[in-house]
Design a protein around this motif. Sequence first.
Motif, mmCIF file in Angstrom:
data_model
loop_
_atom_site.group_PDB
_atom_site.id
_atom_site.type_symbol
_atom_site.label_atom_id
_atom_site.label_comp_id
_atom_site.label_asym_id
_atom_site.label_seq_id
_atom_site.Cartn_x
_atom_site.Cartn_y
_atom_site.Cartn_z
ATOM 1 N N ALA A 3 55.015 2.492 33.752
ATOM 2 C CA ALA A 3 53.778 2.917 33.097
ATOM 3 C C ALA A 3 53.209 4.157 33.780
ATOM 4 C CB ALA A 3 52.757 1.788 33.107
ATOM 5 N N ALA A 4 53.282 4.209 35.102
ATOM 6 C CA ALA A 4 52.816 5.389 35.833
ATOM 7 C C ALA A 4 53.672 6.607 35.487
ATOM 8 C CB ALA A 4 52.834 5.124 37.334
ATOM 9 N N ALA A 5 54.973 6.412 35.340
ATOM 10 C CA ALA A 5 55.852 7.516 34.955
ATOM 11 C C ALA A 5 55.519 8.014 33.553
ATOM 12 C CB ALA A 5 57.311 7.073 35.026
ATOM 13 N N VAL A 6 55.155 7.112 32.656
ATOM 14 C CA VAL A 6 54.747 7.494 31.300
ATOM 15 C C VAL A 6 53.462 8.317 31.364
ATOM 16 C CG1 VAL A 6 53.886 6.611 29.092
ATOM 17 C CG2 VAL A 6 55.907 5.597 30.139
ATOM 18 N N TYR A 13 41.453 -2.833 31.465
ATOM 19 C CA TYR A 13 41.799 -1.715 32.345
ATOM 20 C C TYR A 13 42.337 -2.319 33.639
ATOM 21 C CZ TYR A 13 41.521 2.737 34.745
ATOM 22 O OH TYR A 13 41.830 3.881 35.429
ATOM 23 N N HIS A 14 43.613 -2.734 33.594
ATOM 24 C CA HIS A 14 44.210 -3.481 34.680
ATOM 25 C C HIS A 14 45.728 -3.376 34.554
ATOM 26 C CE1 HIS A 14 44.637 -6.761 37.557
ATOM 27 N NE2 HIS A 14 45.499 -7.318 36.733
ATOM 28 N N ALA A 73 46.744 5.274 33.248
ATOM 29 C CA ALA A 73 45.548 6.115 33.274
ATOM 30 C C ALA A 73 45.428 6.895 34.575
ATOM 31 C CB ALA A 73 44.303 5.253 33.060
ATOM 32 N N GLU A 74 45.658 6.245 35.692
ATOM 33 C CA GLU A 74 45.540 6.926 36.974
ATOM 34 C C GLU A 74 46.606 8.009 37.145
ATOM 35 O OE1 GLU A 74 45.483 3.795 39.868
ATOM 36 O OE2 GLU A 74 43.371 3.357 39.481
ATOM 37 N N LEU A 80 44.951 15.454 33.556
ATOM 38 C CA LEU A 80 44.057 15.134 32.454
ATOM 39 C C LEU A 80 42.712 14.677 32.977
ATOM 40 C CD1 LEU A 80 46.362 13.219 29.955
ATOM 41 C CD2 LEU A 80 45.576 15.568 29.834
ATOM 42 N N ASP A 81 41.657 15.025 32.269
ATOM 43 C CA ASP A 81 40.296 14.694 32.662
ATOM 44 C C ASP A 81 39.713 13.719 31.647
ATOM 45 O OD1 ASP A 81 37.783 14.730 33.883
ATOM 46 O OD2 ASP A 81 37.124 16.398 32.628
ATOM 47 N N PHE A 82 39.407 12.498 32.098
ATOM 48 C CA PHE A 82 38.710 11.508 31.271
ATOM 49 C C PHE A 82 38.010 10.501 32.146
ATOM 50 C CE2 PHE A 82 43.105 10.098 31.580
ATOM 51 C CZ PHE A 82 43.012 8.757 31.890
#
Length: 112
Positions: free
Chosen positions: A66-69, A94-95, A102-103, A110-112
């Motif tokens: 997921a982090a690679a995505v 958000y877990h 997201a991180e 990316l900014d959010f």
Amino acid sequence: MANQTAIRRKLRTRRKVRAAAAERPRLSVFRSSKHIYAQIIDDTTGTTLAAASSSALKTGTKTDTAAAVGRALAEAAVAKGVKQVVFDRAGYKYHGRVKALAEAAREGGLDF
């Protein structure tokens, strides 16, 4: 997300995101039991600006994938000139994998 509670949670989240997405594209996440998918959507024109999925990326655990995505999506978005997005977690907590994606997207620019 078959039950009514999950559907209501998804719609409640989507309503808040759509209100903020008038000036920013939306980073939408879909999570299945095996894969995770993310895309950046411009809701004004209805077009997908960038997309990434774990079906092409296999690196270790599901959280690592997921982090690679997230990193791959951030690279594609920054290459197209998109830096500010609204995060649409689609009712998922958000877990775990959603948080890792997201991180990593934030670290990618990316900014959010």
